[in-house]
Design a protein around this motif. Structure first.
Motif, PDB file in Angstrom:
ATOM      1  N   UNK A   1       0.924  -0.825  -0.092  1.00 47.18           N
ATOM      2  CA  UNK A   1       0.173  -0.218   0.346  1.00 47.18           C
ATOM      3  C   UNK A   1       1.329   0.977   0.100  1.00 47.18           C
ATOM      4  N   UNK A   2       0.381   1.955  -1.271  1.00 49.67           N
ATOM      5  CA  UNK A   2       1.198   3.657  -1.025  1.00 49.67           C
ATOM      6  C   UNK A   2       1.024   4.062   0.194  1.00 49.67           C
ATOM      7  N   UNK A   3       2.049   4.778   1.023  1.00 47.39           N
ATOM      8  CA  UNK A   3       2.641   5.393   1.900  1.00 47.39           C
ATOM      9  C   UNK A   3       1.344   6.991   1.521  1.00 47.39           C
ATOM     10  N   UNK A   4       1.077   7.439   3.044  1.00 43.36           N
ATOM     11  CA  UNK A   4      -0.253   8.433   2.513  1.00 43.36           C
ATOM     12  C   UNK A   4       1.130   9.521   2.487  1.00 43.36           C
ATOM     13  N   UNK A   5       0.872  10.448   1.451  1.00 40.94           N
ATOM     14  CA  UNK A   5       1.119  12.125   1.035  1.00 40.94           C
ATOM     15  C   UNK A   5       1.053  12.835   2.745  1.00 40.94           C
ATOM     16  N   UNK A   6       2.291  13.407   2.555  1.00 38.23           N
ATOM     17  CA  UNK A   6       2.787  14.655   3.947  1.00 38.23           C
ATOM     18  C   UNK A   6       1.103  15.710   3.524  1.00 38.23           C
ATOM     19  N   UNK A   7       0.691  16.562   4.410  1.00 37.14           N
ATOM     20  CA  UNK A   7      -0.547  16.919   3.774  1.00 37.14           C
ATOM     21  C   UNK A   7       0.768  18.194   4.099  1.00 37.14           C
ATOM     22  N   UNK A   8       1.447  18.578   5.371  1.00 38.37           N
ATOM     23  CA  UNK A   8       3.006  19.578   4.152  1.00 38.37           C
ATOM     24  C   UNK A   8       1.849  20.866   4.785  1.00 38.37           C
ATOM     25  N   UNK A   9       0.660  20.752   5.500  1.00 43.10           N
ATOM     26  CA  UNK A   9      -0.072  22.080   5.893  1.00 43.10           C
ATOM     27  C   UNK A   9       0.786  23.177   6.497  1.00 43.10           C
ATOM     28  N   UNK A  10       1.683  22.997   6.882  1.00 48.05           N
ATOM     29  CA  UNK A  10       2.426  23.963   7.929  1.00 48.05           C
ATOM     30  C   UNK A  10       4.061  24.670   6.860  1.00 48.05           C
ATOM     31  N   UNK A  11       3.989  23.827   5.757  1.00 47.10           N
ATOM     32  CA  UNK A  11       5.075  24.003   4.989  1.00 47.10           C
ATOM     33  C   UNK A  11       4.683  24.827   3.470  1.00 47.10           C
ATOM     34  N   UNK A  12       3.396  25.189   3.646  1.00 46.52           N
ATOM     35  CA  UNK A  12       2.658  25.441   2.183  1.00 46.52           C
ATOM     36  C   UNK A  12       1.886  26.588   1.787  1.00 46.52           C
ATOM     37  N   UNK A  13       2.092  27.418   1.242  1.00 47.60           N
ATOM     38  CA  UNK A  13       1.214  28.648   1.226  1.00 47.60           C
ATOM     39  C   UNK A  13       0.061  28.391  -0.539  1.00 47.60           C
ATOM     40  N   UNK A  14      -1.062  28.605  -0.813  1.00 48.38           N
ATOM     41  CA  UNK A  14      -2.132  28.896  -1.486  1.00 48.38           C
ATOM     42  C   UNK A  14      -1.805  29.771  -2.114  1.00 48.38           C
ATOM     43  N   UNK A  15      -1.344  30.339  -3.216  1.00 53.28           N
ATOM     44  CA  UNK A  15      -1.532  31.770  -3.911  1.00 53.28           C
ATOM     45  C   UNK A  15      -2.867  32.603  -4.349  1.00 53.28           C
TER      46      UNK A  15
END
Length: 353
Positions: A1-15
């Motif tokens: 089973x593929x590893x879940x993708x890290x959310x990176x919520x503290x490392x990504x901004x949506x512009x």
């Protein structure tokens, strides 16, 4: 089973660049709500932009841009979505995802909603293979690999700087193509991701785009477009050509393909033609210019590469039109402003050491 993708919520901004209320965010709420949004208001700063409740965001209008950048604010386009690059500059995160406000959640052929942001994160966290083409496309995906004959010395790949996503429904066509194919819609979902080979340019679209700000951020300048400029709708492509040449030089990768978004609204082809018509002529000189550029080995950071590009734009493209003289100056101003707001990143070797 593929590893879940890290959310990176503290490392990504949506512009998001916009001139209107951001009701489109309601559809994206399940995917975007954990993230910080940077909204860059295009046009009249006295107009109030409404953002749905529950989103963590900061909003910048032209007054804010002028206040923060002072005299250097003239490098940020006015009355054009190219102003989005101001959001890249003020972000303090490692990753950026940018999307237009007429783009909605797409569905795959099975009818499942596509989490575009998650796929972009997967693309960026996975290496690219620009030096040798793999005929099974993305070798790191589940169920794929490097094919027979692929050099083992190149299978580790290189860091991915840019993830370029695509669009269902309204394709990203230029005005002449829009005019002759007014009813054409993209219904083809191609389940593929590929690395754009070294030495190959591509037309980058800023509608559904993610990148590693630490690796390539200073090159993501969307140029001078819109109010007072002789050209529009070439902002993202200009950034794409600059990024590709610099990525090739620094040994970084750019991927294109998945994820898809649903592009809901066709812009007016006659308005687009007025914006694009000089660019349609100019690109016949601009493309060979970028194809012929050789960056010096001393250019070891994105900033150094970009300043070399600016110098060559002034020397070689200004003969086409005085606009390129102004653009070259704006490219230098952009880097100065970037380094003022991001002093720690100014001395980093953004690719090769």
């Amino acid at each position: 089973m593929a590893a879940p993708t890290p959310l990176l919520k503290d490392e990504l901004d949506i512009v998001i660049p916009t001139i209107r209320n951001l009701d489109f965010l309601e559809m994206w709420r399940p995917f975007f709500q954990p993230y910080h949004l940077i909204i860059v208001q295009d046009g009249d700063p006295s107009k109030t932009i409404k953002v749905p409740q529950g989103f963590d965001y900061e909003l910048y209008n032209r007054n804010d841009i002028n206040r923060i950048l002072g005299p250097k604010a003239n490098c940020i386009s006015f009355k054009d979505s190219a102003c989005r690059c101001f959001g890249y500059m003020v972000s303090k995160k490692k990753y950026i995802y940018t999307i237009d406000d007429d783009c909605f959640v797409a569905t795959n052929p099975s009818g499942q909603q596509i989490n575009a942001l998650e796929q972009h994160i997967k693309n960026l966290l996975c290496p690219s293979t620009p030096f040798f083409f793999n005929t099974l496309y993305e070798p790191y995906r589940e169920g794929a690999d490097f094919v027979r004959g692929y050099p083992f010395s190149l299978r580790e790949g290189v860091p991915t700087a840019v993830s370029h996503g695509l669009w269902l429904n309204i394709p990203d066509y230029d005005a002449p193509t829009q005019l002759v194919k007014p009813l054409e819609r993209n219904t083809r979902y191609v389940d593929a991701i590929m690395t754009i080979p070294k030495g190959t340019l591509f037309p980058m679209c800023g509608m559904n785009l993610a990148f590693d700000r630490d690796l390539i951020g200073p090159a993501m300048y969307f140029g001078l477009m819109g109010d007072g400029q002789p050209i529009g709708r070439y902002d993202d492509m200009w950034a794409g050509w600059c990024c590709k040449v610099i990525c090739d030089h620094l040994g970084l990768g750019i991927k294109t393909g998945l994820p898809y978004i649903y592009h809901s609204k066709a812009s007016n082809p006659f308005v687009n033609l007025r914006k694009e018509y000089k660019g349609i002529f100019w690109q016949e000189d601009i493309i060979p210019f970028f194809q012929s550029i050789v960056l010096p080995k001393e250019a070891t950071t994105v900033q150094k590469c970009y300043l070399v590009l600016a110098k060559q734009v002034k020397e070689k493209l200004s003969k086409i039109d005085p606009y390129f003289d102004k653009l070259a100056d704006a490219m230098v101003t952009w880097i100065e402003a970037w380094d003022e707001l991001n002093p720690a990143g100014a001395s980093l070797a953004n690719g090769k050491k």
